[in-house]
Design a protein around this motif. Structure first.
Motif, short mmCIF file in Angstrom:
data_model
loop_
_atom_site.label_atom_id
_atom_site.label_comp_id
_atom_site.label_asym_id
_atom_site.label_seq_id
_atom_site.Cartn_x
_atom_site.Cartn_y
_atom_site.Cartn_z
N ASP A 124 0.81 -1.22 0.00
CA ASP A 124 0.00 0.00 0.00
C ASP A 124 0.84 1.27 0.00
O ASP A 124 0.51 2.25 -0.66
CB ASP A 124 -0.93 -0.01 1.21
N TYR A 125 1.94 1.24 0.77
CA TYR A 125 2.83 2.40 0.81
C TYR A 125 4.27 1.94 1.06
O TYR A 125 4.51 0.95 1.76
CB TYR A 125 2.47 3.36 1.96
N VAL A 126 5.19 2.70 0.48
CA VAL A 126 6.60 2.61 0.86
C VAL A 126 6.97 3.95 1.46
O VAL A 126 6.78 5.01 0.84
CB VAL A 126 7.50 2.32 -0.36
N PHE A 127 7.49 3.92 2.69
CA PHE A 127 7.99 5.13 3.34
C PHE A 127 9.51 5.11 3.30
O PHE A 127 10.15 4.16 3.76
CB PHE A 127 7.51 5.21 4.80
N THR A 128 10.09 6.16 2.73
CA THR A 128 11.53 6.31 2.70
C THR A 128 11.87 7.69 3.24
O THR A 128 10.99 8.38 3.77
CB THR A 128 12.07 6.10 1.27
N GLY A 129 13.11 8.11 3.15
CA GLY A 129 13.44 9.45 3.62
C GLY A 129 14.89 9.58 4.05
O GLY A 129 15.65 8.61 4.09
N GLU A 130 15.25 10.81 4.37
CA GLU A 130 16.57 11.15 4.90
C GLU A 130 16.48 12.50 5.58
O GLU A 130 15.45 13.18 5.49
CB GLU A 130 17.62 11.18 3.78
N GLY A 131 17.55 12.88 6.27
CA GLY A 131 17.49 14.12 7.03
C GLY A 131 17.21 15.35 6.19
O GLY A 131 16.44 16.22 6.57
#
Length: 376
Positions: free
Chosen positions: A288-295
């Motif tokens: 349903d979702y992929v959560f990614t990220g960085e500062g």
């Protein structure tokens, strides 16, 4: 609800695992029974070894090396005697974080410590060595690591130059060793974290040297030096590699690994996403979702970093991707065109950076919860 979490660290604030904790807290507040899968990840820069160790049991080898300004330190790499593989993270030996702000100067730093890690892996019997690039405090085009293997760099008077960034523009001769310490049977893979070329407007110096402590004048000299190094290598070694995507990674270390040690290139994001099973996961039931990220999401995010690799894989499966960051300095329209479902900037412009870093966990959790909560 089936959700994958695959963030990078928020440097100076949260590790990648802690970002996952915060994301999961926000998800559970809305969907307590959600199926959540975490993936250790890295783009090949700092954190590369942790991402590999999360999915591959390997020996940790400690070895004395020299840091970017020549001090002796202890650094580690991973070795698997059964497969003959070794994984090296150059930030452990040549990283910017090893230097105080006053010591950061890519005109004077070198990559010898990374070369020493590679040489130790060779002497342990490694047959395939992956060198994770990124987080470096150097801009020497890989000359420092090459010097460990016997390469010499001479000026027009045939006097030896120190293998640092400030010497690059003076190199007239590249002298290979008579007997290279790297056996032909050993394969080196440069695992790059960005896809920049060696020099030019998108090259190593002009894009990244300022954050390593270079002045505007230094940046111009470093860029000219990298161009000079490429020309000398092409003329004298017959290798033309400065234009290759990724050649500019880690101050041109990828270029040096290819030209001096015969390395091939691979994207760190692609490698880690294969190792950790993320690509295979997306081939399974609908996510349903992929959560990614960085500062911080900025223009570097668009140059082959982890987030871009995650987005490409997920988009191919028509899976929406949400990026979470402390600060977003990239144009939102560009990120939208790339295909992000949303970009959640968690910092409060009314609060200080220190506040955002201290409260990063709750800010991430609250942002994820707010995104997933039913809209009124």
């Amino acid at each position: 609800m089936r959700i994958a979490l695959i963030p990078d660290k928020f440097k100076g604030s949260l590790t990648a695992a802690e970002v996952c904790d915060a994301m999961e807290a926000g998800i559970r507040a809305v969907y307590p029974g959600a199926e959540i899968r975490r993936f250790a990840a890295s783009d090949g820069g700092d954190g590369f070894l942790e991402a590999v160790r999360a999915v591959r049991p390997m020996e940790v080898v400690q070895v004395p090396v020299t840091d970017p300004i020549g001090r002796e330190i202890t650094a580690s790499f991973l070795h698997d005697p059964k497969t003959g593989e070794a994984y090296i993270e150059m930030a452990r030996a040549s990283g910017m974080e090893l230097l105080s702000p006053g010591e950061r100067n890519p005109m004077r730093t070198d990559t010898r410590g990374t070369g020493e890690l590679i040489l130790k892996a060779v002497r342990l019997g490694a047959r395939h060595i992956f060198v994770g690039l990124g987080g470096s405090g150097t801009n020497d085009g890989g000359c420092g690591l090459a010097s460990v293997f016997g390469f010499r760099f001479l000026d027009s008077d045939q006097k030896a130059l120190p293998p640092v960034g400030g010497s690059l523009e003076r190199i007239a001769y590249v002298v290979p060793p008579e007997d290279l310490l790297l056996p032909r049977s050993v394969r080196i893979t440069a695992v790059y974290d960005v896809n920049n070329p060696l020099w030019g407007p998108q090259g190593a110096a002009q894009v990244y040297a300022a954050q390593k402590g270079a002045s505007p004048e230094d940046i111009q000299r470093l860029d000219a030096g990298l161009q000079n190094l490429e020309e000398r290598v092409r003329e004298q070694l017959g290798i033309d590699a400065g234009h290759l995507p990724g050649a500019g990674a880690a101050g041109g270390t990828a270029f040096g690994l290819k030209c001096f040690l015969g390395a091939d290139f691979t994207s760190g994001t692609d490698l880690v996403l294969r190792l950790n099973g993320f690509a295979q996961y997306l081939d399974g039931p609908k996510t349903d979702y992929v959560f990614t990220g960085e500062g911080r999401i900025d223009t570097q995010t668009l140059n082959g970093k982890l987030i871009q690799g995650v987005l490409q894989l997920a988009s191919a499966q028509k899976c929406p991707v949400v990026a979470v960051c402390g600060k977003c300095d990239a144009p939102m329209d560009a990120l939208s065109r790339m295909g992000f479902e949303a970009v959640l900037e968690v910092s409060d412009p009314q609060k200080s950076l220190a506040y955002a870093m201290e409260h990063a966990h709750e800010l991430v959790a609250d942002s994820v919860q707010g995104f997933l909560s039913p809209k009124k």
